[in-house]
Every structure is written in C-alpha cells, then in structure tokens.
Write a protein that holds these residues in place. Sequence first.
Motif, PDB file in Angstrom:
ATOM      1  N   SER A 486       0.933  -1.561   0.032  1.00 42.18           N
ATOM      2  CA  SER A 486      -0.081   0.092  -0.159  1.00 42.18           C
ATOM      3  C   SER A 486       0.678   1.189   0.038  1.00 42.18           C
ATOM      4  O   SER A 486       1.000   2.108  -0.741  1.00 42.18           O
ATOM      5  CB  SER A 486      -0.786   0.285   1.200  1.00 42.18           C
ATOM      6  OG  SER A 486      -0.154  -0.049   2.531  1.00 42.18           O
ATOM      7  N   PRO A 489       4.526   1.614  -2.268  1.00 40.67           N
ATOM      8  CA  PRO A 489       4.897   1.706  -4.370  1.00 40.67           C
ATOM      9  C   PRO A 489       4.428   3.572  -3.746  1.00 40.67           C
ATOM     10  O   PRO A 489       5.139   4.542  -5.002  1.00 40.67           O
ATOM     11  CB  PRO A 489       3.604   1.654  -4.468  1.00 40.67           C
ATOM     12  CG  PRO A 489       3.592   0.366  -3.855  1.00 40.67           C
ATOM     13  CD  PRO A 489       4.256   0.227  -2.294  1.00 40.67           C
ATOM     14  N   GLY A 504      -3.935   8.140  -9.904  1.00 37.16           N
ATOM     15  CA  GLY A 504      -2.654   6.709  -9.839  1.00 37.16           C
ATOM     16  C   GLY A 504      -2.759   6.415  -9.081  1.00 37.16           C
ATOM     17  O   GLY A 504      -2.761   4.741  -8.549  1.00 37.16           O
ATOM     18  N   GLY A 508      -4.186   2.908  -7.345  1.00 34.70           N
ATOM     19  CA  GLY A 508      -2.922   1.695  -6.089  1.00 34.70           C
ATOM     20  C   GLY A 508      -3.379   1.279  -5.025  1.00 34.70           C
ATOM     21  O   GLY A 508      -2.978   0.493  -4.840  1.00 34.70           O
ATOM     22  N   SER A 511      -6.176  -0.932  -4.697  1.00 28.18           N
ATOM     23  CA  SER A 511      -5.579  -2.356  -5.010  1.00 28.18           C
ATOM     24  C   SER A 511      -5.025  -3.069  -4.308  1.00 28.18           C
ATOM     25  O   SER A 511      -4.928  -4.229  -3.945  1.00 28.18           O
ATOM     26  CB  SER A 511      -5.479  -1.902  -6.931  1.00 28.18           C
ATOM     27  OG  SER A 511      -4.553  -1.403  -7.307  1.00 28.18           O
ATOM     28  N   GLY A 512      -3.693  -2.755  -4.378  1.00 26.39           N
ATOM     29  CA  GLY A 512      -2.831  -3.261  -3.247  1.00 26.39           C
ATOM     30  C   GLY A 512      -3.268  -3.829  -1.924  1.00 26.39           C
ATOM     31  O   GLY A 512      -2.638  -4.783  -1.705  1.00 26.39           O
ATOM     32  N   ASN A 553      -0.033  -2.820  -7.264  1.00 30.80           N
ATOM     33  CA  ASN A 553      -0.457  -1.000  -7.116  1.00 30.80           C
ATOM     34  C   ASN A 553       0.817  -0.473  -8.235  1.00 30.80           C
ATOM     35  O   ASN A 553       0.267   0.440  -8.494  1.00 30.80           O
ATOM     36  CB  ASN A 553       0.804  -0.672  -5.250  1.00 30.80           C
ATOM     37  CG  ASN A 553       0.208   0.495  -5.374  1.00 30.80           C
ATOM     38  OD1 ASN A 553       0.002   1.319  -5.683  1.00 30.80           O
ATOM     39  ND2 ASN A 553       0.376   0.500  -3.276  1.00 30.80           N
ATOM     40  N   PHE A 554       2.002  -0.769  -8.331  1.00 30.61           N
ATOM     41  CA  PHE A 554       2.756  -0.281  -9.535  1.00 30.61           C
ATOM     42  C   PHE A 554       2.085  -0.220 -10.425  1.00 30.61           C
ATOM     43  O   PHE A 554       2.194   1.327 -11.536  1.00 30.61           O
ATOM     44  CB  PHE A 554       3.989  -0.318  -9.146  1.00 30.61           C
ATOM     45  CG  PHE A 554       4.620   0.127  -7.993  1.00 30.61           C
ATOM     46  CD1 PHE A 554       5.643   1.258  -8.918  1.00 30.61           C
ATOM     47  CD2 PHE A 554       5.828  -0.436  -7.930  1.00 30.61           C
ATOM     48  CE1 PHE A 554       6.242   2.079  -7.636  1.00 30.61           C
ATOM     49  CE2 PHE A 554       6.440  -0.505  -6.511  1.00 30.61           C
ATOM     50  CZ  PHE A 554       6.720   1.388  -7.133  1.00 30.61           C
ATOM     51  N   VAL A 556      -1.494  -1.210 -11.474  1.00 25.89           N
ATOM     52  CA  VAL A 556      -2.667   0.020 -11.231  1.00 25.89           C
ATOM     53  C   VAL A 556      -2.537   1.494 -11.111  1.00 25.89           C
ATOM     54  O   VAL A 556      -3.094   2.144 -12.156  1.00 25.89           O
ATOM     55  CB  VAL A 556      -3.615  -0.911  -9.664  1.00 25.89           C
ATOM     56  CG1 VAL A 556      -4.785   0.137  -9.939  1.00 25.89           C
ATOM     57  CG2 VAL A 556      -4.457  -2.019 -10.108  1.00 25.89           C
ATOM     58  N   ALA A 557      -1.092   1.565 -10.230  1.00 22.55           N
ATOM     59  CA  ALA A 557      -0.992   3.206 -10.810  1.00 22.55           C
ATOM     60  C   ALA A 557      -0.679   4.061 -11.652  1.00 22.55           C
ATOM     61  O   ALA A 557      -1.135   4.262 -12.417  1.00 22.55           O
ATOM     62  CB  ALA A 557      -0.067   3.929  -9.418  1.00 22.55           C
TER      63      ALA A 557
END
Length: 590
Positions: A486, A489, A504, A508, A511-512, A553-554, A556-557
């Motif tokens: 979380s 990133p 982003g 991110g 989602s993470g 995370n990365f 999705v961001a």
Amino acid sequence: MSTQALTYLFVGLSFALYIGIAIWSRAGSTREFYVAGGGVHPVANGMATAADWMSAASFISMAGIIAFAGYDASVFLMGWTGGYVLLALLLAPYLRKFGQFTVPDFLGERYYSKAARVVAVLCLVIVSFTYVAGQMRGVGVVFSRFLDVPIDMGVLIGMAVVFFYAVLGGMKGITYTQVAQYCVLIFAYLVPAVFISILVTGNPLPPLALGAEAGETGQSVLERLDGTLTDLGFAAYTEGTKSTVDLFAITLALMVGTAGLPHVIVRFFTVPKVSDARRSAGWALVFIALLYTTAPAVAAMARLNFVETVNGTAYAEDTPEWVKSWEGIGLIGWQDKNADGRIQYAAGAPFEGAPDFSGETGPSGERVLTNAPTGSANEIYVDRDIMVLANPEIASLPGWVIALVAAGGIAAALSTAAGLLLVISASVSHDLLKKTFRPGLSERSELMAARGAAVVAILIAGWFGIHPPGFVAQVVALAFGLAAASLFPAIVMGIFTRSMNKEGAIFGMLSGLTFTILYIGRFKFGWFGGGGEEDWLFGISPEGIGAVGMALNFAVAFGVARVTRPVPGTVRALVERIRVPSGAGAAGVH
C-alpha cells in the motif's frame, strides 16, 4: 534476592525511568507532539530509531522463529535489515527535505488531494494496528511469565504505561524514552547471549560462536544442532523447506514493507537537517546491527540447549523448573502419550492447534490436554515467543540476568507500540481533522484531539493484544506485507516520478491493500472457504504476498495515470525541489 524480586525491581526501575522522562519532556505544542520539535540529535535519533525498529518481534520472537524454522527464517534477517538500508538510503533524506509531520501529510501534498490523504490514513491505520497487535502480545507474554499475572492482565498493564508517556509526551516524550529503552533492551539481549556463548563454546562473541566447537564434541554449534535434530526426525537446521519463490517473495515483502512503515519513517522528521537524517540513519544501522548479528547465535544455542535439557527427562524428577513455570501460563504444554513419565521431543505436531488444557493433572504430573493427537510421537509444545525470554533459565544463568531480560523484552515491545500509536493518533488529528475535515482547528484543539486519538488507539491495540491473530513475528510479518502493498509504492512514486498523478496513486494504494488483505484473510483466517498451500498464488505464502500486492499497486497506478489528467506543473516543481539540491540543475526524473 530472589529472581522474582529482582524482576519486580528491574521492571519497576525501568518504568520509573520511562515515566520520569515523559514528565520531563512533556509536549507543549503540536510540533513537539508530532516530530519532537524537529531538534533531536542524530545519535539520539539513531538510538530512538533502533528502539522503534527493534520491536517485540526482533527482541522476543525473531530468535524464537529462527530457533524452530532454521534456514527458512533467514528471510527475517535479510528482509528487515535490508529494508532498513533501503529506507535510509532511498527515502528518508527526501521525506525529511519535504518537511511535513506524517506520511499521509507527504502523500496528501504530493498527490494534491484530500482523497489521497484519507486513503493514506486508511492504509497507515490498518498497517499500524496489525503491527501493534504483535507488540501488545509481546508485552502480555513477558508480564505473564515474569510478573506472575495472566497474559490479558499483562497487556492491560502495558497499555497503562504506554498511555502515560505516549499521551503525555507525544513524539518528544517517546523519542527520549526510546533512547533509554534502547539502552535497556540491547544490554538485556547481549548479556545473556555472551553468557550462553561462553558456556556452549567458550567464545564470548555470539556471532562467531555459531562456527565454534560446541563443548568437546569436535563439531560446531550448527553441525551439532543439525545432527541432534535429524536424529529426532526433524529437518536439518541449516536446510530450508520453503520454495525459492516463497523465500524471495517474503524477503522482498519484508524489505519494501520496512521502507513503508510510517512509525519508522516519521523518525527522520525529528532531526534538524537533511544531513542529520542521513547521519541518524547510519547510527541506527550500527545500533540495530548489534542485535541482528547476535540473533542467529541466540536462536541456535537456545534450540540446542532446549533439546539437550528437556528431551528424555523424567517430568517429576529431572525436568527443569522453568518448563513447569511456562507450562503454568499455557506457553509450554506436555502430554505423556506413552505413559512413561518422560518428555519425548520429536518431529510432528504435539497438539491440534494450540494446547487446550483441561484443568486436570495427569498421572505423570502434567496438565492434561484435550487435543493431543495420538499419531505424533512429539509430546511437547513450545510457544516460539518464549525462547529468548526462557533462554537464561534454560542455561541456568543468574537471577539478575533473567530479570534483565524481562525488562528488555518489555522495553522492546513498549518502544515500538508507542511509536505506532503515535503515528495513528497524528494521522487522525492532523491529517483527518486539521488537513481534511476541520481546517480551522486551533493548535490547542488539535493537540487535544491527538491525545484523544492516542487513547482510543491504545484501547484498540490492547484488544488486539488480547486476541492476536498469531505469534509475534508472524503478525508483524503480515503488517510488513500490508505496508509493502500500500504505502511503499506511493511514497517511491511520489519522490522519483513527476508524472504520477493523484488518481494513479489512490487506485494503486487501494488495489494493493485490498488484494493483500483478501489473500491474507483467505489463507490465514479462512475467508471464502479458506485454502491450503496447494492453492497459494505462484506458491507464495500470506507472509510474502505483499510483494505481489506491491507489483499490483505499481501496475494499477501507472495504468490509471496514463488515462487520467496529467500532474499540475506546481507539483512537478515540488518533486524537483525534493529530489535535487538548490542550484544543482534540472532533475533527471520523468
């Protein structure tokens, strides 16, 4: 003086010291409450950081899990120490240069969004409460054994002490209390380690004792331990059973989770200058190394001493008194399955789950268990969290050493618990109230809100300590995975990538965090029907899934940032100022 009296004396003196420091360093402003006024000396900050970092997981549980897991537990040494280096070199100086009070403060400003700030607070609270559950469990274990009170009562006593110096002194009180706690905990860890190292090998340096000859056997400590365990049916201590993928994932999750831990990051906001942040990071690494280079030797010698002093002993006549003492509070359990009156230690599960004492006494003197399977030859259960605490007793060291270890274990747990509770209260009062919902809040009201949030956080932490989801190091490992998935990133992208926008970063983090919580919930707590090792994603355990959550995370961001509005020019300039000293020219970021 008896060991019990010495324990009361040592613990009482340490508590008096902590409370005295809290009164002396009482916070009078929000700046003192949040970042100790920003004037802490780098050496003192290094000690405080080390105490904050070396929690109950490091002091109490890490050597215990290494003692029983052997090679597989090397992930804790590599992940936690490597993560601290990553934090010190990659993030700390830039975050200090930004000059805010909290991690959500940085993310809220960097991502120009109240929503980003609120999501960051959500991530921070979940990570911190998961982490603090392990600390309060550690406090309860120490109190229950050495002060002869139930574990739940031990947690309540710990809550009362933390309440006093965290609520009263804030970061200022915690910082100088942690300096004292570091001195107590490192002395308490090293003294019995040196004693035991001399007794087992004749070498006074524990890190070197692992390769030294154990007694007159002609074998090193590790060779003797390997042989002893394999004779009992266990895997060799120096051989791993985890897959390479899982070892890598756990190590990575612990490493990047370390760099995303808010209670450690905030320590670098308490020094006067950016250069002081680097210096305090270096000092902290030195102070941390004293314990982390000693822990493997403590673990190996504790396991060896345990096997050789307990296995095969007649419970009524020969079993050491410390076994019966720990059995009395439910952290050791024995069931005489073959009715020979002797303790048999062998491979296999001694009980189904944790020991379930019936309250009756068996024919051999043991407290009868109701959940001991007959298919396993192993008759004894040992809670991993007791190995460091019981080590002096196992080695028959003097009573003052046992009392010192009790004081050190409490210091380690309380120091980290206080730091975690402070970042929770600061995030609620500063980031949610002052910066989001009530921007007109006065400094006096904000300080009162911070203290009120600390009180609520302590109460919740105490509940988690009484109802922990696992042993200390295991709970802490889950917290690191959540931080890796979380906060880490978002912090890295906030410093090194000008093009990362608020959408982003928000998606991110969510989602993470969501993925990691659901995965841990399924395989640790039986959500969605649960599952076994055969169902793990890519063969990765819940302790290592934070590494996958970080990658998600990365991904999705960056994906969301590409299809949403670009970052404003003022924010790009902010990243430029953080990354590059004045007059150094344009930054090489994108």
